[in-house]
Design an enzyme around this catalytic site. Structure first.
Site, short mmCIF file in Angstrom:
data_model
loop_
_atom_site.label_atom_id
_atom_site.label_comp_id
_atom_site.label_asym_id
_atom_site.label_seq_id
_atom_site.Cartn_x
_atom_site.Cartn_y
_atom_site.Cartn_z
N ASN A 215 0.82 -1.54 -0.17
CA ASN A 215 0.24 -0.11 0.15
C ASN A 215 0.34 1.47 -0.24
O ASN A 215 2.70 0.93 0.51
CB ASN A 215 -1.16 -0.11 1.06
CG ASN A 215 0.04 -0.60 3.02
OD1 ASN A 215 0.22 0.96 2.76
ND2 ASN A 215 -0.54 -1.22 3.12
N ASP A 284 -4.32 -6.49 4.62
CA ASP A 284 -4.74 -7.26 4.96
C ASP A 284 -5.49 -8.44 4.51
O ASP A 284 -5.69 -10.14 5.08
CB ASP A 284 -6.37 -6.08 4.65
CG ASP A 284 -6.64 -4.85 5.69
OD1 ASP A 284 -6.32 -5.70 6.50
OD2 ASP A 284 -7.43 -4.04 4.77
N LYS A 294 10.12 -16.10 -10.35
CA LYS A 294 9.40 -15.54 -11.32
C LYS A 294 7.36 -15.78 -12.06
O LYS A 294 8.07 -16.57 -13.26
CB LYS A 294 9.83 -14.44 -11.82
CG LYS A 294 9.14 -13.06 -12.97
CD LYS A 294 9.83 -11.98 -13.73
CE LYS A 294 9.57 -11.66 -14.30
NZ LYS A 294 10.24 -10.40 -15.28
N PHE A 328 -5.19 2.87 14.44
CA PHE A 328 -5.35 3.91 13.77
C PHE A 328 -6.28 3.43 12.83
O PHE A 328 -6.40 1.61 12.43
CB PHE A 328 -3.86 4.10 13.28
CG PHE A 328 -2.67 5.53 14.42
CD1 PHE A 328 -2.73 6.98 12.91
CD2 PHE A 328 -1.83 5.08 14.82
CE1 PHE A 328 -1.77 7.49 13.46
CE2 PHE A 328 -1.05 5.88 15.41
CZ PHE A 328 -1.09 7.11 15.38
N LYS A 342 -14.32 -0.06 15.22
CA LYS A 342 -12.99 -0.43 15.25
C LYS A 342 -12.23 -1.26 17.10
O LYS A 342 -11.72 -1.81 17.10
CB LYS A 342 -11.99 -0.40 14.02
CG LYS A 342 -10.50 -1.00 14.28
CD LYS A 342 -9.25 -0.03 12.84
CE LYS A 342 -8.24 -0.68 12.56
NZ LYS A 342 -7.55 -0.17 11.61
N LYS A 346 -11.99 -4.59 18.51
CA LYS A 346 -10.32 -5.11 18.48
C LYS A 346 -10.00 -4.52 20.26
O LYS A 346 -8.56 -4.74 20.54
CB LYS A 346 -9.59 -4.91 17.68
CG LYS A 346 -10.39 -4.82 16.11
CD LYS A 346 -8.81 -4.54 15.03
CE LYS A 346 -9.74 -4.41 13.82
NZ LYS A 346 -8.82 -4.68 12.66
#
Length: 406
Positions: A215, A284, A294, A328, A342, A346
């Site tokens: 990301n 995730d 490859k 976060f 969240k 959690k």
């Protein structure tokens, strides 16, 4: 860190003068007010105009050239500086300074300086190793001068060895660390005796030896949180994914790649931790199959089957006993709804949420805009500000009970 700091750069005559131009530029870019004195021999290598352009200040060359008749220039400069850096420092100027000789603008100013003086030598490897130079350096050490050791490498004279002026980027890092330490002396040590784990950056989930899923996280917010925790007195462990950032001073870094690596690294430190700040943007999903070689391009489309990675926050939420757990939430819509969900799912104590579509708070930006949500139902918004300043305010709010947050 260097904003409005007054730094005097004394430049003496060696081929490394060109690096002093870069040093002047980088100090100015970092916010410092930079003034430059050049010895006559230094002007043989670089025109003073280069330093004038980079510093946006007059360049001083001659003790008897008084630019302002209301002051004595070399005394005024010596009193003005928060820090003096001699770069490059030749064997000649080191010898003069060690023996109290003041016969030009550089040396008269150095003898009058009351602030710290840092000396960055640059010379031939055999000159640097000469007993006379060693004695002079030793005497200056005893007198309280600080030396920036030269690095090893190819020298202008053709030799390979110790004597190269340290790179400007590294000198700036050392200057920033010096002023950071000075600034931290006044900070309340609210985390003294505590151990804080901070996760930062992205994770990479391999597809094959040359491709991965990841990301856009830069790691800047996590690194800022780690720096702030260390500044507030904590033993700080930074579990970091692959990013191009310098580890903050006083922080121990554990480098990882995948989500599983990060989970294992955090768990290894978790039982002895007092708090975990999970600022990392963990992938995730990961490829269900990782190819040993490859993957070759084929005609038509290709599908990569993904599977869930370990949920680090959820795992920690189940295992925690005394730890304060802070997460976060980087969202693109319904920020409060998703953040509070969240927080509950959690078993977090706090969650710091931001809208990554906001130009002032997205991935890679120098600033952030967040809201701190607590288990007690509180919600404290913080406006756009530098990530380092924001990190400090968040930790003071969470651990110090500060109320003047904004």
């Amino acid at each position: 860190m260097l904003k409005n700091k007054k730094i005097l750069v004394c430049v003496t005559g060696g081929i490394a003068v060109y690096k002093a131009v870069a040093l002047t530029s980088k100090l100015a870019q970092a916010g410092a007010d930079v003034k430059v004195i050049m010895s006559e021999s230094a002007t043989r290598f670089v025109n003073p105009l280069s330093f004038q352009v980079m510093s946006r200040n007059d360049v001083y060359l001659d003790t008897f050239d008084e630019k302002d008749p209301s002051v004595v220039a070399h005394i005024d400069l010596a009193d003005w500086a928060d820090l003096v850096i001699v770069a490059p420092a030749t064997a000649n100027v080191i010898g003069k300074l060690a023996n109290g000789i003041a016969d030009d603008m550089v040396t008269t100013t150095l003898l009058a300086a009351t602030s710290e003086v840092w000396i960055a030598p640059a010379m031939n490897v055999h000159m640097y190793g000469h007993p006379a130079v060693g004695r002079n350096i030793g005497r200056l050490h005893e007198d309280g001068f600080r030396f920036i050791e030269p690095s090893e490498g190819f020298l202008a004279c053709g030799y390979v060895g110790k004597g190269r002026l340290e790179e400007p980027e590294r000198i700036v890092e050392l200057v920033e660390a010096r002023f950071r330490e000075e600034g931290q002396q006044d900070l309340p040590q609210i985390l003294e005796g505590k151990k804080v784990i901070v996760t930062a950056g992205p994770t990479r989930e391999r597809i094959d030896p040359v491709r991965y899923v990841s990301n856009f996280s830069s790691g800047k917010m996590g690194y800022a949180m780690a720096e702030a925790a260390a500044a507030l007195g904590a033993e700080t462990v930074l579990v970091t994914g692959p990013v191009e950032l310098e580890v903050p001073v006083g922080v121990r870094a554990v480098r990882v790649e995948s989500a599983q690596d990060m989970l294992e690294a955090v768990l290894a430190e978790f039982d002895s931790a007092d708090a975990v700040i999970k600022a990392a943007a963990v992938a995730d999903y990961r490829p269900k199959t990782v190819h040993a070689g490859k993957m070759k391009k084929q005609e038509g489309d290709s599908l990569i089957e993904l599977e869930r990675t370990a949920d680090i926050l959820k795992t920690l939420g189940r295992r925690k006993n005394h730890q304060c757990l802070i997460g976060f939430a980087a969202e693109t819509d319904r920020v409060e709804e998703y953040a509070r969900g969240k927080l509950e799912r959690k078993n977090l104590d706090y969650i710091i949420a931001n809208d990554v579509t906001d130009p002032a708070g997205g991935f890679g930006s120098e600033t952030n805009v967040v809201t701190l949500f607590g288990r007690d139902g509180t919600a404290v918004p913080f406006p756009a500000m530098d990530k380092k300043a924001l990190a400090m305010k968040l930790l003071e709010r969470i651990f110090g009970g500060a109320r003047d947050d904004r």
